[in-house]
Design a protein around this motif. Structure first.
Motif, PDB file in Angstrom:
ATOM      1  N   CYS A  25       0.840  -1.194   0.000  1.00  0.00           N
ATOM      2  CA  CYS A  25       0.000   0.000   0.000  1.00  0.00           C
ATOM      3  C   CYS A  25       0.881   1.252   0.000  1.00  0.00           C
ATOM      4  N   SER A  67       0.501   3.559   1.964  1.00  0.00           N
ATOM      5  CA  SER A  67       0.788   3.873   3.372  1.00  0.00           C
ATOM      6  C   SER A  67       1.861   2.962   3.968  1.00  0.00           C
ATOM      7  N   HIS A 106      -1.388  -4.918   4.952  1.00  0.00           N
ATOM      8  CA  HIS A 106      -2.753  -4.870   5.473  1.00  0.00           C
ATOM      9  C   HIS A 106      -3.776  -5.041   4.348  1.00  0.00           C
ATOM     10  N   GLU A 107      -3.296  -5.434   3.162  1.00  0.00           N
ATOM     11  CA  GLU A 107      -4.210  -5.680   2.042  1.00  0.00           C
ATOM     12  C   GLU A 107      -3.901  -7.074   1.520  1.00  0.00           C
ATOM     13  N   ASP A 125      -8.937  -2.528   1.192  1.00  0.00           N
ATOM     14  CA  ASP A 125      -8.581  -1.169   1.632  1.00  0.00           C
ATOM     15  C   ASP A 125      -8.943  -0.124   0.573  1.00  0.00           C
TER      16      ASP A 125
HETATM   17 ZN   LIG Z   1      -3.611   0.224   2.440  1.00  0.00          ZN
END
Ligand SMILES: [Zn+2]
Length: 215
Positions: free
Chosen positions: A38, A40, A60-61, A161
Motif C-alpha cells: 500500500c 501507506s 494490510h491488504e 482497503d
Molecule cells: Zn492500504
C-alpha cells in the motif's frame, strides 16, 4: 515460512519466520494468496510511523485461504477463500457497535488513537501483516468476508482497503446527484474516491495531482 521483514528505515528483506499459530479461540490462520504493498506502507518503510519494530511484517491488504480455525469461529471453515479488511475489530463493544471499527479498543487496548491494523506498527497493535505466506487473523467471524464465486482475486484484493477507503471519502463528502467534485491526490485511493463520486451521482469529477514533498 517466507515473510517480509522490516530491518529499519529504508531496509526491508524477505526472511524466514515461524508459522503463525492460533493464539485465541477466535483466530484463524490464513494462507495468503495475494497481498498488496500500500502507499501507506511507505510511511512504515521510511520509519515515519511511531513504534515500527525491527522484525515485523507489513501488509494490510491481502486475501487467502483459511487453513486453521479457532474453536470459537463459527462462520468460516477450512478451505474458505476470504478477503480481510485491514482493520482488526472485535465487533462487540462500544466503537464496533457504532460501526466505528477502526477505533476498536479490544483489538488494541494499549492505544487511544487507533484500533488494531495488520502490519502497521506496534502503535496499531503490533499485528504481523499479510506480506507473508501465512498470517494470523484475529476475530475470524468479524473481519474476513467470503469471496463470492466468480470474483477475481484482483477485485477481491481491492476491497481490503483501496475501494472502501475511497468510497468512505466520497460518502463523507456528502455528494449529491449532479454535484461537481474535486479529488485532491491521484493515487489509488484518490482514483477510487473519484469513481465512487460518480457512483453517488456526481456530474463532473476532477482529480488534481500534485507532487508531495517528502520530508
Ligand atoms: Zn492500504
Amino acid at each position: 515460512m517466507k515473510a517480509m521483514n522490516y530491518r529499519g528505515p529504508y531496509r526491508v528483506r524477505i526472511a524466514e519466520k515461524p508459522l503463525p499459530e492460533i493464539q485465541h479461540p477466535q483466530d484463524i490462520i490464513l494462507q495468503v494468496t495475494r497481498a498488496c504493498i500500500c502507499g501507506s506502507d511507505l510511511h512504515l518503510y521510511r520509519g515515519k510511523v511511531p513504534d515500527t519494530r525491527v522484525g515485523t511484517t507489513f501488509g494490510h491488504e491481502f486475501i487467502g485461504v483459511v487453513r486453521e480455525i479457532g474453536t470459537q469461529v463459527q462462520n468460516l471453515k477450512i478451505g474458505d477463500k476470504v478477503l480481510v479488511p485491514f482493520n482488526i475489530s472485535c465487533g462487540k463493544f462500544t466503537f464496533c457497535l457504532q460501526g466505528l471499527y477502526a477505533y476498536c479498543q479490544e483489538s488494541n487496548a494499549m492505544s487511544a488513537t487507533v484500533g488494531g491494523v495488520f502490519g502497521y506498527s506496534h502503535l496499531a497493535g503490533g499485528f504481523d501483516g499479510g506480506q507473508a505466506e501465512y498470517v494470523r487473523v484475529p476475530y475470524g467471524d468479524v473481519g474476513p468476508v467470503l469471496i463470492p464465486e466468480g470474483m477475481s482475486d484482483e477485485d477481491a484484493l481491492l476491497l481490503t482497503d483501496v475501494v472502501p477507503t475511497g468510497y468512505s471519502a466520497a460518502e463523507m463528502g456528502g455528494i449529491k446527484k449532479g454535484d461537481t467534485v474535486v479529488v485532491f491526490g491521484a493515487g489509488p485511493i484518490g482514483i477510487m474516491a473519484a469513481r465512487c463520486a460518480w457512483l453517488f451521482g456526481a456530474a463532473r469529477v476532477g482529480v488534481a495531482t500534485f507532487k508531495w514533498r517528502q520530508i
